[in-house]
Design a protein around this motif. Sequence first.
Motif, mmCIF file in Angstrom:
data_model
loop_
_atom_site.group_PDB
_atom_site.id
_atom_site.type_symbol
_atom_site.label_atom_id
_atom_site.label_comp_id
_atom_site.label_asym_id
_atom_site.label_seq_id
_atom_site.Cartn_x
_atom_site.Cartn_y
_atom_site.Cartn_z
ATOM 1 N N HIS A 30 -2.082 28.104 3.731
ATOM 2 C CA HIS A 30 -1.757 27.362 2.335
ATOM 3 C C HIS A 30 -0.867 28.464 1.419
ATOM 4 O O HIS A 30 -0.052 28.148 0.794
ATOM 5 N N PHE A 31 -0.941 29.783 1.690
ATOM 6 C CA PHE A 31 -0.380 30.855 0.630
ATOM 7 C C PHE A 31 0.502 32.077 1.468
ATOM 8 O O PHE A 31 1.148 32.528 0.898
ATOM 9 N N GLY A 32 -0.041 32.050 2.549
ATOM 10 C CA GLY A 32 0.864 32.986 3.572
ATOM 11 C C GLY A 32 -0.048 34.406 3.612
ATOM 12 O O GLY A 32 -0.687 34.809 2.506
ATOM 13 N N GLY A 46 -11.612 30.740 -2.852
ATOM 14 C CA GLY A 46 -12.113 29.561 -2.594
ATOM 15 C C GLY A 46 -11.755 28.865 -1.056
ATOM 16 O O GLY A 46 -11.702 27.565 -1.175
ATOM 17 N N MET A 47 -11.252 29.679 -0.224
ATOM 18 C CA MET A 47 -10.734 29.153 0.962
ATOM 19 C C MET A 47 -11.087 30.007 2.039
ATOM 20 O O MET A 47 -11.379 31.213 1.754
ATOM 21 N N SER A 48 -11.224 29.506 3.244
ATOM 22 C CA SER A 48 -11.392 30.516 4.437
ATOM 23 C C SER A 48 -10.149 31.411 4.533
ATOM 24 O O SER A 48 -8.936 30.983 4.046
ATOM 25 N N VAL A 49 -10.431 32.364 5.383
ATOM 26 C CA VAL A 49 -9.250 33.287 5.744
ATOM 27 C C VAL A 49 -8.098 32.449 6.269
ATOM 28 O O VAL A 49 -6.895 32.470 6.103
#
Length: 180
Positions: free
Chosen positions: A50-52, A41-44
């Motif tokens: 956000h997560f690495g 649910g996020m762009s690359v």
Amino acid sequence: MTTIALIGFMGSGKTTIGQRLARSMEIPFVDTDDEIVNRVGMSVPEIFDHFGEQYFRSVESEILKSLSKKKCVVATGGGIIKLDTNRQMLRSDDFLTVWLDLTFDTVMKRIANDESRPLWNQDVEKRMSLFNSRQALYDDSSHFSVNVDGQPVEELIEEIKRYIYSYTMFGTKRQSDENR
């Protein structure tokens, strides 16, 4: 039929060639980056921020595994070959993996200012180092390579289809070393 996976560096044409190859073969097309974006649910770039990268690669591996033995063409992310588990999957009988090979100069012409690629947003030396570090991994992960520099898409698709036909008729998966 095994899953046809397209691998290669950023800008090699995996999505463009994959969509047209799938259409010409009348089978579904899947882009692993799109699947990751839909799942998270996020762009690359947002996922990387956000997560690495490690998280991104783990989701990418799950998606690759879910696509094994499916009748489809898959455009993978340029870094999918970084994980040994992905290279093993791509070399397995579940996939017929095609490396879309190109020169660094061609990459620079195609994506020089593309800010949507998190690992590309660095100086030219680091870009070249990233490119060079992946070449042997692409070779190790593929059954067949096609040089895409300056080649019309339709010719590339026909070359890939000839290889797929050869594989389905004769069962030879690995392109001979003298032709690579």
